[in-house]
Design a protein around this motif. Structure first.
Motif, short mmCIF file in Angstrom:
data_model
loop_
_atom_site.label_atom_id
_atom_site.label_comp_id
_atom_site.label_asym_id
_atom_site.label_seq_id
_atom_site.Cartn_x
_atom_site.Cartn_y
_atom_site.Cartn_z
N MET A 162 0.57 -1.66 0.10
CA MET A 162 0.06 0.11 0.13
C MET A 162 0.77 1.09 0.15
N GLU A 163 1.70 1.43 1.41
CA GLU A 163 2.75 2.62 1.26
C GLU A 163 3.74 2.53 -0.32
N LYS A 164 4.01 1.52 -0.89
CA LYS A 164 4.67 1.53 -2.18
C LYS A 164 4.00 2.38 -3.05
N SER A 165 2.48 1.79 -2.70
CA SER A 165 1.88 2.01 -4.53
C SER A 165 1.62 3.40 -4.60
N VAL A 166 1.08 4.08 -3.22
CA VAL A 166 1.03 5.05 -2.32
C VAL A 166 2.67 6.37 -2.94
N ARG A 167 3.52 5.81 -2.87
CA ARG A 167 4.80 6.34 -2.93
C ARG A 167 4.95 6.86 -3.94
N SER A 168 4.15 5.93 -5.30
CA SER A 168 4.60 5.71 -6.73
C SER A 168 4.01 6.70 -7.67
N ILE A 169 3.14 7.81 -6.60
CA ILE A 169 2.19 8.75 -6.77
C ILE A 169 3.18 10.14 -7.06
N ALA A 170 3.32 10.52 -8.73
CA ALA A 170 4.61 11.05 -9.10
C ALA A 170 3.97 12.72 -9.72
N MET A 171 3.46 14.12 -8.92
CA MET A 171 3.12 15.07 -9.35
C MET A 171 4.19 16.18 -9.11
N ASP A 172 4.24 16.90 -10.29
CA ASP A 172 5.10 18.30 -10.20
C ASP A 172 4.65 18.73 -9.13
N GLY A 173 5.91 19.58 -8.09
CA GLY A 173 5.28 20.24 -6.52
C GLY A 173 4.99 19.47 -5.69
N LEU A 174 4.99 18.26 -5.76
CA LEU A 174 4.70 16.75 -4.26
C LEU A 174 5.84 16.35 -4.14
N LEU A 175 5.60 16.62 -2.49
CA LEU A 175 7.46 15.68 -1.75
C LEU A 175 6.99 14.73 -0.70
N TRP A 176 6.49 14.25 -1.28
CA TRP A 176 6.63 12.79 0.09
C TRP A 176 7.36 12.53 1.45
N GLY A 177 7.30 12.78 2.28
CA GLY A 177 7.81 12.78 3.93
C GLY A 177 7.82 11.42 4.83
N ALA A 178 7.67 11.43 5.27
CA ALA A 178 7.76 10.21 6.69
C ALA A 178 6.40 9.96 6.74
N SER A 179 6.32 8.60 7.43
CA SER A 179 5.08 7.87 7.46
C SER A 179 5.37 6.91 7.75
N LYS A 180 4.44 6.33 8.76
CA LYS A 180 4.40 5.41 9.85
C LYS A 180 2.42 4.62 10.20
N LEU A 181 2.45 3.45 10.92
CA LEU A 181 1.28 2.40 10.74
C LEU A 181 0.92 3.23 12.06
N VAL A 182 -0.33 3.37 12.12
CA VAL A 182 -0.75 3.46 13.24
C VAL A 182 -1.90 2.65 13.81
N PRO A 183 -2.62 1.79 14.97
CA PRO A 183 -3.51 0.97 15.47
C PRO A 183 -4.82 1.31 14.92
N VAL A 184 -5.94 0.75 14.43
CA VAL A 184 -6.97 1.83 14.99
C VAL A 184 -7.83 0.39 15.00
N GLY A 185 -7.49 -0.93 15.38
CA GLY A 185 -8.64 -1.66 16.55
C GLY A 185 -8.41 -3.46 15.33
N TYR A 186 -9.09 -4.44 16.33
CA TYR A 186 -9.02 -5.47 15.80
C TYR A 186 -8.12 -6.19 14.85
N GLY A 187 -6.94 -6.01 14.59
CA GLY A 187 -5.19 -6.02 14.64
C GLY A 187 -5.88 -5.45 12.97
N ILE A 188 -6.14 -4.62 12.79
CA ILE A 188 -5.59 -3.46 11.71
C ILE A 188 -5.01 -2.21 11.35
N ASN A 189 -4.00 -1.82 11.09
CA ASN A 189 -3.41 -0.69 11.02
C ASN A 189 -3.55 0.27 9.09
N LYS A 190 -3.57 1.62 9.66
CA LYS A 190 -3.66 2.52 8.82
C LYS A 190 -2.30 3.27 8.22
#
Length: 233
Positions: free
Chosen positions: A166-194
């Motif tokens: 998922m993160e690899k797909s998100v970071r594959s988005i390239a636009m003029d004027g877009l710079l990706w930064g840091a990321s992390k996984l955040v638990p939301v419950g029931y073993g699911i992370n966002k």
């Protein structure tokens, strides 16, 4: 460790550890300290120091003139220069000049916008020349590029979603004027992370709505996208 040793593998690692929980050297927006640290680096940190590399690429996205105008204290925090003598301020950019010396270059008070009715032809000619020079100076001033710092919450379908892909797909988005930064996984419950991921965009080039639509197009991984934080830079 003196400021100049920031430009070493050890210095990169110290900077990386320092930025692991920070977006900038001081505060939540770029300051003179960020410009000072950047000026002490002759090359980008390696991929083994991702936080330092993320910060370096972000500060590099500003022009040299923009970096010189960063507000705030230019001193490098002692946590990054623990070897400097006590009480000695961190190195400031070599070309920095006191505000009182810079003022004459941008002094508009000499322009007489309201000449006397009794002024002679020579005085009128001088006034017109000064008005013309003033207008030319204003027209050549660089335009400040409006930017925004955004944190996105990218939510998967379930706990079986491959978050790395998922993160690899998100970071594959390239636009003029877009710079990706840091990321992390955040638990939301029931073993699911966002996936919580930051980016910086140039407002005139990147539409936030268009960016979220691009992310949601990865339907195999992404259920929805929310804006967790949005700040003008």
């Amino acid at each position: 460790m003196a400021a100049k040793t920031l430009d070493t593998p050890k210095g990169h690692q110290i900077l990386n550890d320092y930025l692991a929980t920070r977006s900038y050297v001081n505060g939540f927006t770029p300051t003179g300290a960020d410009a000072n640290v950047f000026d002490n680096l002759t090359k980008a940190p390696g991929t083994n120091t991702p936080h330092a590399l993320r910060w370096y690429n972000h500060i590099k996205s500003y022009s040299a003139d923009e970096r010189k105008k960063f507000p705030g204290d230019k001193n490098i925090p002692s946590a990054l220069t623990s070897g400097a003598p006590a009480g000695k301020p961190a190195a400031a950019p070599a070309k920095a000049q006191p505000a009182t010396q810079a003022a004459p270059a941008d002094d508009d008070d000499d322009v007489d916008l309201f000449g006397s009715d009794e002024e002679d032809d020579e005085a009128a000619k001088i006034r017109e020349e000064r008005l013309k020079a003033y207008a030319e100076k204003k027209s050549t001033k660089p335009t400040v590029i409006a930017k925004s710092s955004i944190v996105l919450d990218v939510k998967p379908w379930d706990d079986e979603t491959d978050m790395k892909e998922m993160e690899k797909s998100v970071r594959s988005i390239a636009m003029d004027g877009l710079l990706w930064g840091a990321s992390k996984l955040v638990p939301v419950g029931y073993g699911i992370n966002k996936l919580q991921i930051g980016c910086v965009v140039e407002d005139d080039k990147v539409s936030v709505d268009a960016l979220t639509e691009e992310i949601q197009a990865f339907e195999d991984y992404v259920q929805s996208v929310d804006i967790a934080a949005f700040n003008k830079i």
